[in-house]
Design a protein around this motif. Structure first.
Motif, short mmCIF file in Angstrom:
data_model
loop_
_atom_site.label_atom_id
_atom_site.label_comp_id
_atom_site.label_asym_id
_atom_site.label_seq_id
_atom_site.Cartn_x
_atom_site.Cartn_y
_atom_site.Cartn_z
N PRO A 378 0.80 27.78 9.53
CA PRO A 378 0.46 28.11 8.14
C PRO A 378 0.87 27.05 7.13
N ASP A 379 1.71 26.09 7.55
CA ASP A 379 2.29 25.18 6.56
C ASP A 379 1.99 23.71 6.85
N LEU A 380 0.75 23.40 7.22
CA LEU A 380 0.34 22.00 7.41
C LEU A 380 -0.03 21.41 6.05
N TYR A 381 0.72 20.40 5.64
CA TYR A 381 0.51 19.82 4.32
C TYR A 381 -0.78 19.00 4.26
N ILE A 382 -1.44 19.06 3.12
CA ILE A 382 -2.50 18.12 2.77
C ILE A 382 -1.86 17.08 1.86
N ARG A 383 -2.05 15.79 2.20
CA ARG A 383 -1.45 14.70 1.42
C ARG A 383 -2.54 13.80 0.84
N LYS A 384 -2.15 13.03 -0.16
CA LYS A 384 -3.12 12.18 -0.86
C LYS A 384 -3.42 10.88 -0.12
N GLY A 385 -2.78 10.68 1.00
CA GLY A 385 -3.03 9.50 1.81
C GLY A 385 -2.55 9.74 3.23
N PRO A 386 -2.85 8.84 4.17
CA PRO A 386 -2.48 9.02 5.58
C PRO A 386 -1.04 8.61 5.84
N GLY A 387 -0.09 9.50 5.58
CA GLY A 387 1.32 9.20 5.83
C GLY A 387 2.23 10.12 5.04
N VAL A 388 3.46 10.28 5.57
CA VAL A 388 4.40 11.21 4.91
C VAL A 388 4.90 10.67 3.58
N SER A 389 4.67 9.40 3.31
CA SER A 389 5.11 8.85 2.02
C SER A 389 4.16 9.22 0.88
N TYR A 390 2.96 9.74 1.22
CA TYR A 390 2.01 10.12 0.18
C TYR A 390 2.33 11.52 -0.35
N GLN A 391 1.96 11.76 -1.59
CA GLN A 391 2.25 13.03 -2.26
C GLN A 391 1.57 14.21 -1.57
N LYS A 392 2.31 15.32 -1.45
CA LYS A 392 1.76 16.56 -0.92
C LYS A 392 0.97 17.25 -2.02
N THR A 393 -0.08 17.96 -1.64
CA THR A 393 -0.83 18.74 -2.62
C THR A 393 -0.70 20.23 -2.34
N LYS A 394 -1.07 20.67 -1.14
CA LYS A 394 -0.95 22.08 -0.77
C LYS A 394 -1.03 22.21 0.75
N PHE A 395 -0.97 23.44 1.27
CA PHE A 395 -1.12 23.69 2.69
C PHE A 395 -2.60 23.93 3.02
N THR A 396 -2.96 23.61 4.24
CA THR A 396 -4.32 23.94 4.68
C THR A 396 -4.44 25.43 4.95
N GLY A 397 -3.36 26.01 5.50
CA GLY A 397 -3.46 27.36 6.03
C GLY A 397 -4.12 27.30 7.39
N ALA A 398 -4.04 28.38 8.15
CA ALA A 398 -4.67 28.41 9.46
C ALA A 398 -6.18 28.48 9.31
N GLY A 399 -6.89 27.84 10.24
CA GLY A 399 -8.35 27.88 10.17
C GLY A 399 -8.99 26.68 10.85
N THR A 400 -10.30 26.52 10.64
CA THR A 400 -11.08 25.41 11.22
C THR A 400 -11.49 24.47 10.10
N PHE A 401 -11.32 23.17 10.36
CA PHE A 401 -11.61 22.16 9.32
C PHE A 401 -12.39 21.00 9.94
N CYS A 435 -1.93 15.49 9.07
CA CYS A 435 -1.42 14.87 10.29
C CYS A 435 -2.06 15.57 11.49
N LEU A 436 -2.78 14.82 12.31
CA LEU A 436 -3.52 15.40 13.42
C LEU A 436 -2.62 15.82 14.58
N LEU A 437 -1.36 15.40 14.53
CA LEU A 437 -0.41 15.78 15.57
C LEU A 437 -0.26 17.30 15.66
N TYR A 438 -0.46 17.97 14.53
CA TYR A 438 -0.26 19.41 14.46
C TYR A 438 -1.56 20.19 14.47
N THR A 439 -2.61 19.57 14.99
CA THR A 439 -3.90 20.24 15.04
C THR A 439 -4.46 20.15 16.46
#
Length: 443
Positions: A378-401, A435-439
């Motif tokens: 439930p808590d996979l972050y969406i970030r403004k760039g490819p990396g943990v140094s980029y700002q978080k915006t919100k969670f995806t939530g569970a689902g298909t993307f 991060c695709l590691l968690y998908t």
């Protein structure tokens, strides 16, 4: 229209602003011009770099035989006072070693001109160069596919010497195209080089047994040494031929090679040039035309050297690399060995490697995108760039993307690199990465 490329014979490049992006006609014509002066390829490039000049050509040839690119073949140059001609022709400015009325050109310039035109014809499927000295045949390329500036404007261009030499030039080019040795040097079939694509270089290094981090680190260092461009490698090789074997060996051993060969990154092309010398490619190049510009042969030598006893520590580090930086540093300090091995240099070379990783890691050529992923946490972050140094915006939530693009980026505070995916919903502004590691990828 055919896919257009540029000549690997180029040793100097300065792209002019004076051009029309994307020509509207396939290349089927050659137009030779004269510079009306003994300009170097750099001096001619400087003139064409002035927007106020409103003139350019695709290529230039100096009296020393060097070849320059001013306008890429895919674009129309502003050269012949006729838009229709310039849209279909590759235009070439040639330096003059004497003045009016003949505007003579040097033997070296003539040799390079013939080889350049043969290369242009070969890549653009022009099977034969034809010259009738007949203005009425303009555009009838089945009868004549060479034109001159004087047919479109009140000019003497290309000068009497080159104009009278058009028949000779066509003859020499056609001999090269048919694999016959000529006054201009080796036959075209011999001077063809294996210029590998980045993907082909990646695949060959992967086949050598290196993981993605190692391949990216190696390619980043090769880029720093040569730009992975055949013209840079060829220029380095040519300059090395001015030195005796003893002078060259000393230069390589003490690192002073960086005083006579540079690329845009500021590093010497020592390893590639060293290879060409030690493998006696000077004689090979003179007899067959193959040279340091053959990137497949370069990689064969690289893999051969890294497999030798002298580079066991480098190979061990590459095969055990868990980050691009580890692999890049191993190449920098253990193989390339430039004089400058500062932290800034190491960071820059690793960043080059990250570029290649982003393009090719964990992907097969022609892999389909977009594709779908499943998120179960439930808590996979969406970030403004490819990396943990980029700002978080919100969670995806569970689902298909849907993922439309992949990139490499840091997945933790330790600098570990992993794959990130751009969500389709953020495709326009490109600021929605997960991060695709968690998908899970949906097959």
């Amino acid at each position: 229209m055919q896919k257009m490329s540029n000549s690997a014979l180029v040793s100097y490049r300065r792209i002019s602003p004076n051009k029309t992006i994307n020509r509207n006609h396939a290349i089927d014509t050659i137009t030779i011009h004269c510079m009306a002066g003994n300009l170097s390829v750099e001096a001619c490039g400087s003139l064409f770099a002035r927007a106020a000049k409103k003139a350019s050509s695709n290529y230039g040839v100096g009296s020393d035989g060097r070849i320059a690119l001013y306008v890429e073949e895919k674009d129309r140059s502003w050269c012949s006072s006729n838009a229709e001609n310039d849209h279909r022709a590759v235009t070439i400015e040639v330096a003059n070693d004497s003045g009016a009325p003949d505007w003579h050109v040097s033997d070296k310039a003539m040799e390079s001109l013939v080889r350049l035109i043969a290369d242009i014809c070969k890549r653009n499927q022009i099977m034969e160069l034809k010259w009738k000295a007949d203005k009425k045949l303009i555009g009838q390329v089945d009868k004549q596919n060479m034109t001159v500036h004087r047919w479109f404007a009140a000019k003497a261009c290309p000068g009497n010497y080159l104009y009278e030499k058009h028949g000779y030039i066509a003859e020499q080019v056609n001999m090269l195209l048919n694999g016959v040795h000529t006054d201009a040097g080796t036959a075209y079939t011999d001077i063809t080089r294996e210029i590998m694509t980045e993907r082909e270089i990646w695949n060959r290094l992967k086949a050598f047994g290196l993981n993605d981090y190692a391949v990216a680190g190696v390619m980043g260092n090769l880029y720093a040494e040569s730009g992975l461009k055949a013209e840079n490698l060829q220029n380095s090789y040519n300059k090395s031929l001015d030195m005796t074997d003893e002078q060259y060996t000393i230069a390589v051993d003490n690192g002073s090679y960086t005083n006579f060969v540079y690329d845009k990154a500021g590093y010497g092309l020592a390893q590639w040039t060293y290879w060409s010398r030690k493998k006696a490619l000077k004689d090979f190049a003179e007899s067959s035309g193959r040279s340091i510009g053959d990137s497949g042969m370069q990689l064969d030598f690289l893999c051969e050297e890294l497999s030798g006893s002298g580079y066991l520590s480098v190979m061990k580090a590459l095969k055990g690399a868990k980050t691009i930086r580890e692999a890049s540093d191993a190449m920098l300090t253990g193989y390339e060995k430039p004089a400058d091995q500062s932290g800034a240099v190491k960071k820059m070379r690793a960043s080059y490697g990250e570029t290649y990783y982003n393009k090719y890691a964990n992907r097969t050529e022609g892999a389909e995108t977009p594709y779908q992923i499943r998120v179960t946490i439930p808590d996979l972050y969406i970030r403004k760039g490819p990396g943990v140094s980029y700002q978080k915006t919100k969670f995806t939530g569970a689902g298909t993307f849907t993922i439309v693009e992949e990139a490499a980026g840091k997945i933790d505070g330790k600098g570990t690199i992993g794959k990130w995916g751009l969500l389709k919903a953020y495709q326009k502004n490109r600021n929605g990465w997960v991060c695709l590691l968690y998908t899970q990828k949906i097959e």
